[in-house]
Design a protein around this motif. Structure first.
Motif, PDB file in Angstrom:
ATOM      1  N   PHE A   1     114.040 154.174  57.037  1.00 45.22           N
ATOM      2  CA  PHE A   1     113.001 155.025  56.445  1.00 45.22           C
ATOM      3  C   PHE A   1     113.473 156.470  56.321  1.00 45.22           C
ATOM      4  CE2 PHE A   1     109.521 158.025  57.377  1.00 45.22           C
ATOM      5  CZ  PHE A   1     108.844 157.911  56.178  1.00 45.22           C
ATOM      6  N   VAL A   2     114.065 157.007  57.419  1.00 46.31           N
ATOM      7  CA  VAL A   2     114.513 158.397  57.397  1.00 46.31           C
ATOM      8  C   VAL A   2     115.636 158.592  56.388  1.00 46.31           C
ATOM      9  CG1 VAL A   2     115.591 160.233  58.750  1.00 46.31           C
ATOM     10  CG2 VAL A   2     113.785 158.833  59.765  1.00 46.31           C
ATOM     11  N   LYS A   3     116.574 157.654  56.369  1.00 45.99           N
ATOM     12  CA  LYS A   3     117.679 157.762  55.413  1.00 45.99           C
ATOM     13  C   LYS A   3     117.169 157.717  53.978  1.00 45.99           C
ATOM     14  CE  LYS A   3     121.155 155.685  58.458  1.00 45.99           C
ATOM     15  NZ  LYS A   3     122.090 154.542  58.660  1.00 45.99           N
ATOM     16  N   MET A   4     116.193 156.871  53.730  1.00 43.20           N
ATOM     17  CA  MET A   4     115.664 156.728  52.384  1.00 43.20           C
ATOM     18  C   MET A   4     114.796 157.922  51.992  1.00 43.20           C
ATOM     19  SD  MET A   4     113.283 153.622  50.918  1.00 43.20           S
ATOM     20  CE  MET A   4     111.975 153.994  52.103  1.00 43.20           C
TER      21      MET A   4
ATOM     22  N   SER B   1     119.110 157.752  67.986  1.00 37.99           N
ATOM     23  CA  SER B   1     117.693 157.930  67.685  1.00 37.99           C
ATOM     24  C   SER B   1     117.262 156.919  66.637  1.00 37.99           C
ATOM     25  CB  SER B   1     117.429 159.350  67.174  1.00 37.99           C
ATOM     26  OG  SER B   1     116.102 159.473  66.692  1.00 37.99           O
ATOM     27  N   GLU B   2     116.170 156.218  66.893  1.00 37.57           N
ATOM     28  CA  GLU B   2     115.692 155.224  65.931  1.00 37.57           C
ATOM     29  C   GLU B   2     115.269 155.885  64.627  1.00 37.57           C
ATOM     30  OE1 GLU B   2     111.405 153.886  66.826  1.00 37.57           O
ATOM     31  OE2 GLU B   2     112.221 154.348  68.800  1.00 37.57           O
ATOM     32  N   GLN B   3     114.866 157.166  64.690  1.00 41.14           N
ATOM     33  CA  GLN B   3     114.482 157.868  63.474  1.00 41.14           C
ATOM     34  C   GLN B   3     115.719 158.271  62.665  1.00 41.14           C
ATOM     35  OE1 GLN B   3     112.696 158.460  66.491  1.00 41.14           O
ATOM     36  NE2 GLN B   3     111.350 156.991  65.488  1.00 41.14           N
TER      37      GLN B   3
ATOM     38  N   MET C   1     101.858 151.062  61.928  1.00 41.95           N
ATOM     39  CA  MET C   1     103.072 151.476  61.229  1.00 41.95           C
ATOM     40  C   MET C   1     103.246 152.992  61.307  1.00 41.95           C
ATOM     41  SD  MET C   1     104.062 150.910  57.216  1.00 41.95           S
ATOM     42  CE  MET C   1     105.634 151.436  56.540  1.00 41.95           C
ATOM     43  N   LEU C   2     102.141 153.714  61.199  1.00 44.05           N
ATOM     44  CA  LEU C   2     102.169 155.167  61.268  1.00 44.05           C
ATOM     45  C   LEU C   2     102.663 155.630  62.637  1.00 44.05           C
ATOM     46  CD1 LEU C   2     101.497 157.583  59.489  1.00 44.05           C
ATOM     47  CD2 LEU C   2      99.193 157.562  60.431  1.00 44.05           C
ATOM     48  N   ARG C   3     102.140 155.010  63.684  1.00 48.37           N
ATOM     49  CA  ARG C   3     102.579 155.352  65.044  1.00 48.37           C
ATOM     50  C   ARG C   3     104.059 155.026  65.235  1.00 48.37           C
ATOM     51  NH1 ARG C   3     100.339 151.698  69.793  1.00 48.37           N
ATOM     52  NH2 ARG C   3     101.463 150.242  68.440  1.00 48.37           N
ATOM     53  N   ASP C   4     104.479 153.891  64.708  1.00 48.40           N
ATOM     54  CA  ASP C   4     105.861 153.452  64.873  1.00 48.40           C
ATOM     55  C   ASP C   4     106.841 154.399  64.187  1.00 48.40           C
ATOM     56  OD1 ASP C   4     107.908 151.458  65.638  1.00 48.40           O
ATOM     57  OD2 ASP C   4     108.068 151.159  63.478  1.00 48.40           O
ATOM     58  N   LYS C   5     106.494 154.880  62.997  1.00 41.97           N
ATOM     59  CA  LYS C   5     107.403 155.711  62.217  1.00 41.97           C
ATOM     60  C   LYS C   5     107.255 157.205  62.498  1.00 41.97           C
ATOM     61  CE  LYS C   5     109.019 152.150  59.973  1.00 41.97           C
ATOM     62  NZ  LYS C   5     110.387 151.629  60.282  1.00 41.97           N
ATOM     63  N   MET C   6     106.048 157.644  62.903  1.00 38.39           N
ATOM     64  CA  MET C   6     105.779 159.075  63.004  1.00 38.39           C
ATOM     65  C   MET C   6     105.315 159.529  64.395  1.00 38.39           C
ATOM     66  SD  MET C   6     106.492 160.401  60.103  1.00 38.39           S
ATOM     67  CE  MET C   6     106.804 159.918  58.406  1.00 38.39           C
ATOM     68  N   GLY C   7     105.064 158.581  65.314  1.00 40.53           N
ATOM     69  CA  GLY C   7     104.506 158.969  66.599  1.00 40.53           C
ATOM     70  C   GLY C   7     103.020 159.241  66.476  1.00 40.53           C
ATOM     71  N   THR C   8     102.405 159.701  67.571  1.00 41.88           N
ATOM     72  CA  THR C   8     100.961 159.952  67.549  1.00 41.88           C
ATOM     73  C   THR C   8     100.612 161.441  67.516  1.00 41.88           C
ATOM     74  OG1 THR C   8     100.847 159.833  69.974  1.00 41.88           O
ATOM     75  CG2 THR C   8     100.462 157.786  68.753  1.00 41.88           C
ATOM     76  N   VAL C   9     101.512 162.288  68.037  1.00 34.84           N
ATOM     77  CA  VAL C   9     101.334 163.745  67.955  1.00 34.84           C
ATOM     78  C   VAL C   9     102.707 164.349  67.668  1.00 34.84           C
ATOM     79  CG1 VAL C   9      99.387 163.771  69.565  1.00 34.84           C
ATOM     80  CG2 VAL C   9     101.699 164.127  70.435  1.00 34.84           C
ATOM     81  N   MET C  10     102.716 165.621  67.274  1.00 37.09           N
ATOM     82  CA  MET C  10     104.011 166.251  66.992  1.00 37.09           C
ATOM     83  C   MET C  10     104.135 167.588  67.709  1.00 37.09           C
ATOM     84  SD  MET C  10     103.531 167.490  63.010  1.00 37.09           S
ATOM     85  CE  MET C  10     105.206 168.144  62.983  1.00 37.09           C
TER      86      MET C  10
ATOM     87  N   MET D   1     101.148 154.355  54.578  1.00 36.66           N
ATOM     88  CA  MET D   1     101.200 154.336  56.040  1.00 36.66           C
ATOM     89  C   MET D   1      99.845 154.682  56.658  1.00 36.66           C
ATOM     90  SD  MET D   1     104.822 155.537  57.578  1.00 36.66           S
ATOM     91  CE  MET D   1     104.773 157.226  57.015  1.00 36.66           C
ATOM     92  N   LYS D   2      99.097 155.562  55.996  1.00 38.63           N
ATOM     93  CA  LYS D   2      97.787 155.931  56.534  1.00 38.63           C
ATOM     94  C   LYS D   2      96.837 154.746  56.600  1.00 38.63           C
ATOM     95  CE  LYS D   2      97.552 160.856  55.406  1.00 38.63           C
ATOM     96  NZ  LYS D   2      96.812 161.907  54.671  1.00 38.63           N
ATOM     97  N   LYS D   3      97.124 153.714  55.835  1.00 38.24           N
ATOM     98  CA  LYS D   3      96.297 152.517  55.834  1.00 38.24           C
ATOM     99  C   LYS D   3      96.757 151.511  56.886  1.00 38.24           C
ATOM    100  CE  LYS D   3      95.252 153.013  50.914  1.00 38.24           C
ATOM    101  NZ  LYS D   3      95.343 152.399  49.560  1.00 38.24           N
ATOM    102  N   ASN D   4      97.829 151.856  57.600  1.00 40.66           N
ATOM    103  CA  ASN D   4      98.363 150.979  58.640  1.00 40.66           C
ATOM    104  C   ASN D   4      98.663 151.817  59.882  1.00 40.66           C
ATOM    105  OD1 ASN D   4      99.932 149.315  60.314  1.00 40.66           O
ATOM    106  ND2 ASN D   4     100.729 148.165  58.571  1.00 40.66           N
ATOM    107  N   PRO D   5      97.672 152.008  60.786  1.00 37.93           N
ATOM    108  CA  PRO D   5      97.853 152.874  61.958  1.00 37.93           C
ATOM    109  C   PRO D   5      99.039 152.492  62.836  1.00 37.93           C
ATOM    110  CG  PRO D   5      95.543 152.339  61.655  1.00 37.93           C
ATOM    111  CD  PRO D   5      96.308 151.486  60.697  1.00 37.93           C
TER     112      PRO D   5
END
Length: 215
Positions: free
Chosen positions: A89-92, A82-84, A114-123, A108-112
């Motif tokens: 980022f996850v380890k840190m 898993s990339e996460q 980056m936000l999608r890449d690290k957190m996805g778009t929905v959970m 991250m909220k200022k970089n959509p």
């Protein structure tokens, strides 16, 4: 070789979000940033009783239930893939104090992208699989606009053809960021999500795909 029920729910969620992209929009200043594809962030328990790891199912709206199920099973067996799980980022993040994590979230909220890449778009979070009863929750969403919490399945009386019969009911909690999604669109989205889950059309689509491959 059964498919994962979580995979079915992810597929249903992603298809309906793709038809209603505003429910996964990120608020960026006075604008809403919308994404074409749906990346579903979920938790996968690699070891029974162990700590679940975050994993993002990329472009879930374009994938079959079987494909998503195979990925979930693969990550359960090989969580390091898993990339996460393997990402810095996850380890840190697990080692940083909450105040520092919140600063990073605000960046991250200022970089959509980056936000999608690290957190996805929905959970999507499943709590029902870890106990008995209905199971519901108020989804914690510091970054997402839409979150789905899946509770348990409980047998209750239901009306079928005018008769009272035992029926299985799945408990769901859907959370929206109302700064981005208004009540009426949220209600329409919820209605569409319940419909596609109850119809089971994605399972029929999955069976047709597997039959085609077998031929």
């Amino acid at each position: 070789n059964r498919v994962s029920f979580t995979a079915y729910l992810i597929a249903c969620l992603a298809r309906v979000v793709a038809d209603n992209p505003h429910v996964q929009a990120y608020k960026f200043g006075n604008k809403n940033i919308m994404f074409r594809d749906v990346d579903v962030s979920t938790m996968i328990e690699a070891e029974k009783g162990g700590v679940a790891i975050p994993h993002i199912i990329r472009e879930a709206n374009k994938r079959s239930v079987r494909d998503i199920s195979d990925e979930i099973k693969r990550i359960k067996t090989h969580p390091e893939q898993s990339e996460q799980k393997s990402g810095k980022f996850v380890k840190m993040a697990t080692k940083l104090p909450r105040c520092v994590r919140m600063i990073f979230y605000s960046v991250m909220k200022k970089n959509p992208d980056m936000l999608r890449d690290k957190m996805g778009t929905v959970m999507l979070t499943s709590v029902g699989m870890f106990g008995n009863g209905n199971g519901f929750g108020i989804t914690y969403m510091p970054l997402h606009t839409l979150g789905l919490t899946v509770g348990g399945i409980q047998t209750k009386p239901g009306i079928v053809n005018g008769e009272v019969v035992p029926r299985d009911y799945l408990s769901l909690t859907i959370a929206f960021d109302h700064d981005t999604v208004d009540g009426a669109p949220a209600a329409r989205f919820t209605k569409d999500l319940v419909r596609i889950m109850e119809e089971g059309s994605l399972m029929e689509e999955n069976e047709e795909d597997e039959q085609a491959k077998a031929e």
